[in-house]
Design an enzyme around this catalytic site. Sequence first.
Site, PDB file in Angstrom:
ATOM      1  N   GLU A 195     -10.746   0.837   3.402  1.00  0.00           N
ATOM      2  CA  GLU A 195     -10.341   1.977   2.480  1.00  0.00           C
ATOM      3  C   GLU A 195     -11.781   2.551   1.782  1.00  0.00           C
ATOM      4  O   GLU A 195     -12.146   3.495   1.787  1.00  0.00           O
ATOM      5  CB  GLU A 195      -9.390   1.459   1.604  1.00  0.00           C
ATOM      6  CG  GLU A 195      -9.040   2.724   0.519  1.00  0.00           C
ATOM      7  CD  GLU A 195      -7.988   2.158  -0.459  1.00  0.00           C
ATOM      8  OE1 GLU A 195      -8.386   2.067  -1.638  1.00  0.00           O
ATOM      9  OE2 GLU A 195      -6.948   1.900  -0.063  1.00  0.00           O
ATOM     10  N   LYS A 230      -4.061  -7.434   3.289  1.00  0.00           N
ATOM     11  CA  LYS A 230      -4.225  -6.279   2.371  1.00  0.00           C
ATOM     12  C   LYS A 230      -5.524  -6.082   1.975  1.00  0.00           C
ATOM     13  O   LYS A 230      -6.089  -5.189   1.700  1.00  0.00           O
ATOM     14  CB  LYS A 230      -3.178  -6.456   1.427  1.00  0.00           C
ATOM     15  CG  LYS A 230      -3.438  -5.362   0.074  1.00  0.00           C
ATOM     16  CD  LYS A 230      -3.209  -3.867   0.704  1.00  0.00           C
ATOM     17  CE  LYS A 230      -2.647  -3.156  -0.449  1.00  0.00           C
ATOM     18  NZ  LYS A 230      -3.745  -2.733  -1.692  1.00  0.00           N
ATOM     19  N   SER A 267       0.817  -1.103  -0.155  1.00  0.00           N
ATOM     20  CA  SER A 267       0.077   0.138  -0.058  1.00  0.00           C
ATOM     21  C   SER A 267       0.973   1.140   0.043  1.00  0.00           C
ATOM     22  O   SER A 267       1.854   1.327   0.650  1.00  0.00           O
ATOM     23  CB  SER A 267      -0.865  -0.070   1.267  1.00  0.00           C
ATOM     24  OG  SER A 267      -1.871   1.241   1.165  1.00  0.00           O
ATOM     25  N   HIS A 271      -7.611  -4.263   4.483  1.00  0.00           N
ATOM     26  CA  HIS A 271      -6.987  -3.178   4.125  1.00  0.00           C
ATOM     27  C   HIS A 271      -7.959  -2.343   3.501  1.00  0.00           C
ATOM     28  O   HIS A 271      -8.643  -1.193   3.484  1.00  0.00           O
ATOM     29  CB  HIS A 271      -5.785  -2.904   4.012  1.00  0.00           C
ATOM     30  CG  HIS A 271      -5.026  -1.817   3.557  1.00  0.00           C
ATOM     31  ND1 HIS A 271      -5.150  -1.174   2.380  1.00  0.00           N
ATOM     32  CD2 HIS A 271      -4.328  -0.689   4.039  1.00  0.00           C
ATOM     33  CE1 HIS A 271      -4.646  -0.052   2.275  1.00  0.00           C
ATOM     34  NE2 HIS A 271      -3.959   0.335   3.396  1.00  0.00           N
ATOM     35  N   ASN A 272      -7.982  -2.850   1.996  1.00  0.00           N
ATOM     36  CA  ASN A 272      -8.806  -2.181   1.040  1.00  0.00           C
ATOM     37  C   ASN A 272     -10.186  -2.197   1.338  1.00  0.00           C
ATOM     38  O   ASN A 272     -10.831  -1.199   0.737  1.00  0.00           O
ATOM     39  CB  ASN A 272      -8.434  -2.992  -0.185  1.00  0.00           C
ATOM     40  CG  ASN A 272      -7.187  -2.545  -0.839  1.00  0.00           C
ATOM     41  OD1 ASN A 272      -6.038  -2.096  -0.138  1.00  0.00           O
ATOM     42  ND2 ASN A 272      -7.041  -2.597  -2.224  1.00  0.00           N
TER      43      ASN A 272
END
Length: 304
Positions: free
Chosen positions: A181, A174, A122, A177-178
Amino acid sequence: MKLGLIGLGRMGANMARRLRRGGIEVVAYNRNPEVTRALAAETGLTAVESLPELVAALAPPRTVWLMLPAGDITDTHIEQLQSLLARGDLVVDGANSWYKDSLRRAARLAAVGIDFADAGVSGGVWGLENGYALMLGGSAAAIARLKPAIQVLAPGAARGWLHCGPVGSGHFVKMVHNGIEYGMMQAYAEGFALMKARTDFNLDLAAIAETWRHGSVVRSWLLDLSADFLKRDQALTDIAPFVADSGEGRWTALEGIELGVPTPVMSLALMMRFASQGKDEYADKLLAMMRQGFGGHAVKPDSD
């Protein structure tokens, strides 16, 4: 350390630049050789024009890091590498791959003695200067081997990167995480849209974003970016209301269903991206016709 790097899109190219600045030797391959040659002239990395040439340029045990689009392209390159690499070599997938694909690829390579690590990366276009947040999955030995490159790519030698756990865990973290986001971006978008709609207050959205950047509980890098572009253009009249989804938001929503963990914010943020892509147009037409049917409400004709 000498590292093979495959894929020189914007992030891959910037990672190569940061690695070279940090003294890491890079042997790079890109499907467009002109891109590789240009980056070699700029950074001093070694440019090659085929996967066999890349493998030949690395001394065993080799480390090859892929920065390719998730899916078939990554699969194809890993299949080719499997026939070129040898027992004890290491393949790293640094793209936004689905963690279940990483588990499958790791098992396939392990069968012939090739190690595998997954790296969630990221940082976007700002990673070159600020460093990349790295979420890594793999064996302790694989991560130890990658540590010199990781410490160069990360914001600091001891911060901004984490060995999350076994293979698959890096891409899993990840993915989440997205998903987060997506939710954060949707909340900002809705909040600023709500303030823009209150026209009688004549709110300065750029000034509000700038104020929130300092001391507010909603401050973040996403807010910093929003404040920057709102200073230049608050109306956004030249921007199409279309927001793509890269796939990780979908995977996060599906994972919530599979695990029985409620993720309404992330899932609804994904649905709003679908809506921006015109995928709700037919449903909206049906809604309009139902309203006309039961209440006699007027239907607005399509102007296209």
